[in-house]
Enzyme design. Structure first.
Site, mmCIF file in Angstrom:
data_model
loop_
_atom_site.group_PDB
_atom_site.id
_atom_site.type_symbol
_atom_site.label_atom_id
_atom_site.label_comp_id
_atom_site.label_asym_id
_atom_site.label_seq_id
_atom_site.Cartn_x
_atom_site.Cartn_y
_atom_site.Cartn_z
ATOM 1 N N GLY A 13 0.830 -1.214 0.000
ATOM 2 C CA GLY A 13 0.000 0.000 0.000
ATOM 3 C C GLY A 13 0.856 1.252 0.000
ATOM 4 O O GLY A 13 0.504 2.263 -0.620
ATOM 5 N N ASP B 7 0.441 -0.542 13.220
ATOM 6 C CA ASP B 7 0.844 -1.856 12.722
ATOM 7 C C ASP B 7 1.120 -2.853 13.848
ATOM 8 O O ASP B 7 1.286 -4.042 13.601
ATOM 9 C CB ASP B 7 2.089 -1.721 11.831
ATOM 10 C CG ASP B 7 1.767 -0.996 10.521
ATOM 11 O OD1 ASP B 7 0.581 -0.956 10.138
ATOM 12 O OD2 ASP B 7 2.705 -0.465 9.891
ATOM 13 N N ARG C 203 -7.778 -6.511 9.799
ATOM 14 C CA ARG C 203 -6.999 -7.118 10.897
ATOM 15 C C ARG C 203 -7.837 -7.357 12.154
ATOM 16 O O ARG C 203 -7.473 -8.205 12.973
ATOM 17 C CB ARG C 203 -5.764 -6.268 11.214
ATOM 18 C CG ARG C 203 -4.705 -6.400 10.143
ATOM 19 C CD ARG C 203 -3.426 -5.643 10.430
ATOM 20 N NE ARG C 203 -2.433 -5.963 9.417
ATOM 21 C CZ ARG C 203 -1.374 -5.208 9.124
ATOM 22 N NH1 ARG C 203 -1.173 -4.082 9.762
ATOM 23 N NH2 ARG C 203 -0.516 -5.583 8.194
HETATM 24 C C1 S3P Z 1 2.870 3.396 6.383
HETATM 25 C C2 S3P Z 1 1.801 3.990 6.978
HETATM 26 C C3 S3P Z 1 0.742 3.232 7.672
HETATM 27 C C4 S3P Z 1 1.189 1.817 8.004
HETATM 28 C C5 S3P Z 1 1.884 1.150 6.853
HETATM 29 C C6 S3P Z 1 3.098 1.944 6.428
HETATM 30 C C7 S3P Z 1 3.843 4.253 5.674
HETATM 31 O O1 S3P Z 1 -0.386 3.168 6.822
HETATM 32 O O2 S3P Z 1 0.090 1.037 8.414
HETATM 33 O O3 S3P Z 1 2.304 -0.156 7.210
HETATM 34 O O4 S3P Z 1 4.957 3.786 5.361
HETATM 35 O O5 S3P Z 1 3.514 5.421 5.432
HETATM 36 P P1 S3P Z 1 -1.496 4.337 6.764
HETATM 37 O O6 S3P Z 1 -0.865 5.555 6.252
HETATM 38 O O7 S3P Z 1 -2.556 3.807 5.834
HETATM 39 O O8 S3P Z 1 -1.992 4.465 8.168
#
Ligand code: S3P
Length: 430
Positions: A94, A316, A347
């Site tokens: 993501g 996380d 989750r």
């Molecule tokens: C991340 C931000 C978080 C986290 C993901 C990594 C990042 O997600 O859960 O594992 O590297 O910016 P969200 O921005 O959707 O909260």
């Protein structure tokens, strides 16, 4: 891949966890748009970051491996990326998709971002909305699902209030704003990880960071200086070993070189509230990120409440906190964490379903869970990882504390963030 984890009484030794995933992604992206050669050490060579690396290479950037976790990146500046001749595959990541959508929205070419089955189900409207406000042209499947087609445009800066505390969303907008001229203001409902801001500052950009907002100052032609970075170990990976060490009956575990940035260290505050015995040793700054060695000792934990502003600082770590809660004395309540439902899997659903299979009593709420402990877990059954690395690793730590161990299905997904997890666990367990 099936992963059989037997119970263990003792967790002992000294380990180093791999590089921070969030910092690794950002170091690859920002060095690619800096002007000249950057050097990265300690990069996380796991599937998620390798997806980002592959995409930067597809966009014409030369990235050379010099040794384990050591890379040089020949940055070509904000206007140096080239159109890729194929779709860009973010795999399970993501972070890759959201950050790169922001970056590509302002490039003078066409891009398509896709990902695996799980990523193609995750919400992208949260980036499409604000980026479109800046003038971006992004098409998606229904409801903002990937693949995303992006026709790069000249974008306008804006003031934007994030509807969720998300570092991916914040970073996506910051990357999109780099090629605009006026000031961009991003207002956060709660503080989320700030690695993008730190790295942009380190590369020489004029950024003001206030309690609830980030201001990218007006500038005619921004440029990023190349940089050298030593990526600290990932606290989100260390969390599994911290939990294993706390729940063990015997032993002492030293985890070296872990990033303890305030915007990421909510887990350590929860451990403290649960009476966990950890010590932060040798605190130092590494590549603009606070870092320490963490000493973990077996502990008699008590339940706690995890809610409010701390949630984005440990988002996380919630699956592994729920494992700690099973063995802690009293009630643990996790709330305000509805974001968990849109991670690599839902989750909350995954933890509740697999805990229930194991006979653990747990209450599911829309925005969290409630667990009363300590509970005895027999194990001896197979559980699912839901194609989610953190669910798989949380269940592995849970297995150490069962009577008969647990078999975890789909454990190959652990490689997205922590390729040597199984080896390290085998090394420290007795
Ligand atoms: C991340 C931000 C978080 C986290 C993901 C990594 C990042 O997600 O859960 O594992 O590297 O910016 P969200 O921005 O959707 O909260």
């Amino acid at each position: 891949m099936v992963y059989q984890v037997e119970p263990a009484k003792k967790i002992n030794g000294e380990i180093k966890v791999p590089g921070d995933k969030s910092i690794s992604h950002r170091s690859l992206i920002l060095s690619s748009i800096a002007e000249g050669e950057s050097r990265i050490e300690g990069l996380l060579e796991a599937e998620d970051c390798l997806s980002t690396m592959g995409i930067m290479r597809d966009l014409g950037i030369e990235i050379t491996k010099e040794g384990a976790g050591k890379y040089t990146v020949q940055g070509k500046g904000l206007d140096g990326l080239e159109e890729a001749d194929d779709v860009l595959d973010c795999g399970n990541s993501g972070t890759s998709m959201r950050l790169l959508a922001g970056l590509l929205a302002s490039q003078d070419f066409y891009s398509v971002l896709t990902g695996d089955h799980s990523l193609r189900k995750r919400p992208m409207q949260r980036i499409i909305g604000p980026l479109s406000k800046m003038g971006a042209q992004i098409w998606s499947r229904r409801d903002g699902l990937a693949p995303l087609s992006i026709k790069g445009q000249k974008l306008e800066s804006m003031e934007y209030k994030l509807p969720v505390a998300s570092a991916q969303l914040k970073s996506s907008i910051l990357l999109a704003a780099l090629k605009t001229e006026a000031e961009t203001v991003i207002i956060e409902p709660a503080v989320s990880r700030d690695h993008t801001e730190r790295m942009l500052l380190g590369a020489g950009l004029d950024l003001e960071i206030l309690e609830d907002r980030i201001i990218l100052k007006e500038a005619a032609a921004r440029k990023l200086n190349p940089f050298q970075i030593k990526v600290p170990g990932d606290i989100s990976s260390a969390a599994f070993f911290i939990a294993a060490g706390l729940l063990a009956d015997q032993g002492e575990l030293l985890i070296k070189n872990v990033g303890i940035n305030q915007t990421r260290s909510g887990f350590l505050e929860v451990i403290e509230a649960m009476n966990g015995r950890i010590e932060l040793l040798n605190k130092r700054d590494q590549g603009g990120e606070p870092t320490a060695d963490i000493l973990v000792k077996p502990s008699k934990l008590k339940g706690t409440e995890v809610s409010g502003g701390v949630i984005p600082r440990l988002i996380d770590e919630i699956p592994i906190i729920s494992v700690l809660a099973v063995f802690a004395e009293g009630r643990t309540v996790i709330k305000d964490a509805a974001e968990l439902r849109v991670k690599e899997t839902d989750r909350i659903m995954a933890v509740v379903k697999e805990f229930e299979k194991l006979g653990i009593e747990i209450i599911e709420n829309e925005d969290g869970m409630e667990i009363s402990g300590p509970q005895t877990v027999k194990g001896g059954i197979e559980v699912e990882s839901y194609h989610d690395h953190r669910i798989a690793m949380s269940l592995a730590v849970l297995a150490l504390n069962t009577e008969n161990g647990i078999t975890i299905k789909g454990s190959e997904i652990i490689a997205t963030s922590f390729p040597n997890f199984k080896d390290l666990l085998a090394e420290v367990r007795e």
